[in-house]
Design a protein around this motif. Structure first.
Motif, PDB file in Angstrom:
ATOM      1  N   LYS A  45       0.810  -1.224   0.000  1.00  0.00           N
ATOM      2  CA  LYS A  45       0.000   0.000   0.000  1.00  0.00           C
ATOM      3  C   LYS A  45       0.846   1.278   0.000  1.00  0.00           C
ATOM      4  CE  LYS A  45      -1.068   0.169   4.935  1.00  0.00           C
ATOM      5  NZ  LYS A  45      -2.087   0.414   5.936  1.00  0.00           N
ATOM      6  N   PHE A  46       2.149   1.125   0.179  1.00  0.00           N
ATOM      7  CA  PHE A  46       3.034   2.299   0.140  1.00  0.00           C
ATOM      8  C   PHE A  46       3.801   2.389  -1.185  1.00  0.00           C
ATOM      9  CE2 PHE A  46       2.922   0.648   4.536  1.00  0.00           C
ATOM     10  CZ  PHE A  46       2.203   1.682   5.124  1.00  0.00           C
ATOM     11  N   GLU A  47       3.463   1.477  -2.104  1.00  0.00           N
ATOM     12  CA  GLU A  47       4.253   1.331  -3.328  1.00  0.00           C
ATOM     13  C   GLU A  47       4.427   2.643  -4.103  1.00  0.00           C
ATOM     14  OE1 GLU A  47       2.938  -1.773  -5.941  1.00  0.00           O
ATOM     15  OE2 GLU A  47       4.950  -2.000  -6.785  1.00  0.00           O
ATOM     16  N   LYS A  48       3.345   3.413  -4.219  1.00  0.00           N
ATOM     17  CA  LYS A  48       3.394   4.642  -5.001  1.00  0.00           C
ATOM     18  C   LYS A  48       4.423   5.619  -4.400  1.00  0.00           C
ATOM     19  CE  LYS A  48       0.521   8.252  -6.652  1.00  0.00           C
ATOM     20  NZ  LYS A  48      -0.644   9.033  -6.248  1.00  0.00           N
ATOM     21  N   ASN A  49       4.328   5.791  -3.077  1.00  0.00           N
ATOM     22  CA  ASN A  49       5.258   6.700  -2.402  1.00  0.00           C
ATOM     23  C   ASN A  49       6.696   6.195  -2.405  1.00  0.00           C
ATOM     24  OD1 ASN A  49       3.752   8.971  -1.608  1.00  0.00           O
ATOM     25  ND2 ASN A  49       2.698   7.734  -0.076  1.00  0.00           N
ATOM     26  N   ILE A  50       6.843   4.891  -2.280  1.00  0.00           N
ATOM     27  CA  ILE A  50       8.203   4.315  -2.331  1.00  0.00           C
ATOM     28  C   ILE A  50       8.821   4.628  -3.689  1.00  0.00           C
ATOM     29  CG2 ILE A  50       9.555   2.173  -2.315  1.00  0.00           C
ATOM     30  CD1 ILE A  50       7.475   1.048  -0.293  1.00  0.00           C
ATOM     31  N   ASN A  51       8.026   4.469  -4.745  1.00  0.00           N
ATOM     32  CA  ASN A  51       8.495   4.788  -6.092  1.00  0.00           C
ATOM     33  C   ASN A  51       8.919   6.251  -6.217  1.00  0.00           C
ATOM     34  OD1 ASN A  51       8.551   2.836  -8.414  1.00  0.00           O
ATOM     35  ND2 ASN A  51       6.657   2.217  -7.408  1.00  0.00           N
ATOM     36  N   LEU A  52       8.113   7.131  -5.593  1.00  0.00           N
ATOM     37  CA  LEU A  52       8.438   8.566  -5.632  1.00  0.00           C
ATOM     38  C   LEU A  52       9.791   8.852  -4.984  1.00  0.00           C
ATOM     39  CD1 LEU A  52       5.088  10.422  -4.800  1.00  0.00           C
ATOM     40  CD2 LEU A  52       6.589  10.797  -6.769  1.00  0.00           C
ATOM     41  N   TYR A  53      10.004   8.279  -3.810  1.00  0.00           N
ATOM     42  CA  TYR A  53      11.280   8.463  -3.119  1.00  0.00           C
ATOM     43  C   TYR A  53      12.425   7.899  -3.954  1.00  0.00           C
ATOM     44  CZ  TYR A  53       9.731  10.316   1.361  1.00  0.00           C
ATOM     45  OH  TYR A  53       9.253  11.139   2.342  1.00  0.00           O
ATOM     46  N   PHE A  54      12.181   6.723  -4.498  1.00  0.00           N
ATOM     47  CA  PHE A  54      13.211   6.051  -5.286  1.00  0.00           C
ATOM     48  C   PHE A  54      13.606   6.896  -6.502  1.00  0.00           C
ATOM     49  CE2 PHE A  54      14.699   3.000  -8.449  1.00  0.00           C
ATOM     50  CZ  PHE A  54      15.651   2.320  -7.716  1.00  0.00           C
ATOM     51  N   ASP A  55      12.578   7.403  -7.208  1.00  0.00           N
ATOM     52  CA  ASP A  55      12.862   8.197  -8.413  1.00  0.00           C
ATOM     53  C   ASP A  55      13.641   9.471  -8.077  1.00  0.00           C
ATOM     54  OD1 ASP A  55      11.587   6.278  -9.872  1.00  0.00           O
ATOM     55  OD2 ASP A  55       9.684   7.368 -10.043  1.00  0.00           O
ATOM     56  N   LYS A  56      13.392  10.016  -6.887  1.00  0.00           N
ATOM     57  CA  LYS A  56      14.103  11.236  -6.471  1.00  0.00           C
ATOM     58  C   LYS A  56      15.425  10.910  -5.797  1.00  0.00           C
ATOM     59  CE  LYS A  56      10.227  14.358  -5.633  1.00  0.00           C
ATOM     60  NZ  LYS A  56       9.350  14.797  -4.521  1.00  0.00           N
TER      61      LYS A  56
END
Lengths: 227, 109
Positions: A45-56
């Protein structure tokens, strides 16, 4: 952190891929995140935010949660052309600073495993070597041979591929001649100005490790330059 | 641009475990103000109190070692600790620079 997770992290680092360690600070559970690969169901359920952090390429606790993200991305690639004395000191600085070094030199007697233990050495002409290594624009070139037939093709390649840092060793006079040659080959003033020549920041030292330090300092300051 | 700053502390943790040591991993998870080390900085501590890496510029490391030894002894799997400016509680440490830092301590097992 489970020992199993630590082992997996160590293996991932060896594989040379970018990833993140995700930790739930509430229960101590953790997992590895890899872009595009299925995520542990406890963290889905945190996948979207994890992706955001990862991309940045960002580390931190996701807002309003207890999920901590720690990203591991690949080091900046630095290509040294010329397996000369200065290169030996550059290698030791670059290792501590976590740059990924490759040394290109068609002259086998310079670029030997003995002189550069554990370093990726390519005994080829720059054009051929770069075609094989396929560097991206987040790469740096340090040209050290001050031999036009070795340095120039490397510089041309780095300009074409828009490397974020391009530096070339040599006196002011050597650099002027180099710029003239590049101009004759059709490069614009703006493109040629991207080359740091004479390479390095002004430290004053003339010894090989001092020159290496001045080069690596300039490289680091270019990495963090605000654009 | 950013360069990856892997100080290889986790690799060292792995070596310590291979040598049959008890290892606590300390990670900077949050900072406020001018805390000296960025989020994601690591330090490892073993059951003898040896440590490697850092979570501040030497400001709170002693307290982190002490806290780590305590959670090893009490067999607590993980714990979050915070240090503030002129922290007047038990540690008598704190960040002279005026920053605040939150650190996550966890047993690697």
């Amino acid at each position: 952190m489970k020992k199993k997770l630590l082992d997996a992290v160590i293996n991932k680092k060896k594989e040379n891929v970018a990833f993140a360690i995700i930790t739930n600070l509430e229960n101590g559970e953790g997992c590895i995140f890899e872009k595009g690969k299925p995520l542990d169901k406890n963290f889905i359920k945190f996948e979207k935010n994890i992706n955001l952090y990862f991309d940045k390429k960002k580390n931190g606790i996701i807002d309003g949660t207890n999920i901590f993200v720690e990203t591991y991305f690949l080091p900046i690639k630095v290509f040294i052309v010329g397996a000369v004395h200065i290169a030996q000191y550059l290698v030791s600085f670059a290792n501590t600073l976590n740059f990924e070094i490759s040394i290109i030199d068609p002259r086998g007697y310079f670029a030997s495993e003995k002189r550069f233990p554990g370093i990726n050495i390519i005994n080829k002409w720059p054009k051929e070597a770069f075609e094989e290594l396929k560097p991206d624009k987040d790469s740096a070139l340090i040209a050290l041979t001050h031999d036009p037939k070795i340095d120039d093709p490397a510089l041309q390649y780095a300009i074409d591929k828009k490397f974020f840092y391009i530096g070339a060793l040599g006196s002011k006079k050597t650099h002027e001649n180099r710029c003239d040659r590049l101009k004759k080959s059709g490069y614009t003033d703006e493109q040629i100005k991207k080359i740091f020549g004479p390479i390095g920041i002004k430290l004053g030292g003339k010894a090989a490790p001092e020159i290496a330090l001045s080069i690596i300092s300039q490289l680091v300051s270019e990495v963090y330059k605000k654009t | 641009m950013k360069n990856s700053f892997d100080e290889k502390i986790l690799d060292e943790a792995s070596d310590w475990l291979k040598a049959k040591q008890t290892v606590i991993l300390a990670t900077v998870i949050q900072t406020w103000g001018s805390s000296p080390r960025p989020v994601g900085s690591h330090m490892i501590i073993n059951d003898k109190g040896d440590f490697s890496g850092s979570v501040t510029g030497g400001c709170v490391e002693t307290a982190v070692v002490r806290e780590s030894l305590k959670i090893i002894k009490q067999n607590i799997p993980f714990k979050k600790i915070e240090f503030k400016v002129s922290n007047e509680n038990a540690w008598e440490v704190g960040l002279a620079c005026g920053g605040e830092v939150a650190i996550f301590l966890e047993h690697i097992n």
